[in-house]
Design an enzyme around this catalytic site. Sequence first.
Site, PDB file in Angstrom:
ATOM      1  CG  HIS A 125      -4.596   0.213   3.724  1.00 19.10           C
ATOM      2  ND1 HIS A 125      -3.888  -0.744   3.026  1.00 19.10           N
ATOM      3  CD2 HIS A 125      -5.482   0.739   2.837  1.00 19.10           C
ATOM      4  CE1 HIS A 125      -4.334  -0.803   1.774  1.00 19.10           C
ATOM      5  NE2 HIS A 125      -5.298   0.085   1.640  1.00 19.10           N
ATOM      6  CB  CYS A 134      -0.974  -0.008   1.180  1.00 18.51           C
ATOM      7  SG  CYS A 134      -0.217   0.149   2.813  1.00 18.51           S
ATOM      8  CG  HIS A 192      -6.588   0.446  -1.957  1.00 17.63           C
ATOM      9  ND1 HIS A 192      -6.894  -0.123  -0.743  1.00 17.63           N
ATOM     10  CD2 HIS A 192      -7.515  -0.059  -2.829  1.00 17.63           C
ATOM     11  CE1 HIS A 192      -7.942  -0.931  -0.867  1.00 17.63           C
ATOM     12  NE2 HIS A 192      -8.339  -0.913  -2.116  1.00 17.63           N
TER      13      HIS A 192
END
Length: 341
Positions: free
Chosen positions: A305, A255, A317
């Site tokens: 994240h 990520c 993402h």
Amino acid sequence: MASHRRPKQPSRARVSVLTAAAATAVALSAQASAHAAPAKPTKDEVKVQVDKLLEEQEQASETYNGAKERGEQLRKQADQLQDQIARGQQQLTEVASGLSAVAGDQYRTGGVDPTVALMLSSDPDNYLDKASSNEQATDTQASTLKSLKEQQRRLDQQKQEAAAILAELDRSTQTLNEAKAEVQKKLSESQRLLSSLTAAERASITGRASRAGDRVDISNLPPASGYAAAAVSAALSKRGVPYVWGATGPNSFDCSGLMVWAYAKAGVSLPRTSQSQATVGVNVGTNIANAQPGDLIIYHSDAHHVAMYIGNGLMVHAPHTGDVVKVASATVMPIKTIRRV
């Protein structure tokens, strides 16, 4: 004539034996139940457990990324200090060699000057005081000894700094190895769960996750401006590329690695981890209505994240292991902060 005698009752001893036998049977039955194989989890139960493991794996991955980045910084600092120490040692040797040469010349011509002897003594720190009181030091000699002492002081300080950096590097390496082991453990556990399903069930879970982003309409996104536009374009160009923990592209990403790579294409350097990215730029709050294309969205209370906002309530993402870079709703996870780079 019918007999009216009562039937013979079992003896008390026989009753006790029967009761004990029944209790044993019940106990054995309970033990058998306790040792029976657990019920096979359903596909939905496996998905819930796997999703949790993958989230924990991503947390460990960001810890790994941070330890790796810190380790690289420490190695550079240690290398620079080692170079400085080597140069300092060389300069110290040259100064000391110059004094030794003077002493050698004086010895050959009739004896070593007391001033030079003091300068070459094992305790040069008191030399200036002694030389001044005895009026033995010339300006040149005093300057030479000062240089010698300064070089030694600087060298000792650099050695202490190098030792501290190397100790921190050891700690960072330990954290790195522990985080790596934790990632691999979570991945193994999730793989074990998935292997309990049929091939069709596994495909329905992993395939559904990978295809979800393909159905999102991004044909009418609002325009971004400046380097944010370049970052959004770069990130979207990697749709379908697999998630791999610790990866920063161009053929796989985690990520935070996707954010680093996309903004690098725009000429902007970002820190490596989602936790560090949660502190860059300007804080826009947590309301997605205030976000602009290119903003970083940091998710979860521990900031493990990160995604990039692209407009229309959407983000791009790299989700987790087994999935690919894709577009999704920007509010599918709890938002910790939105950052404008």
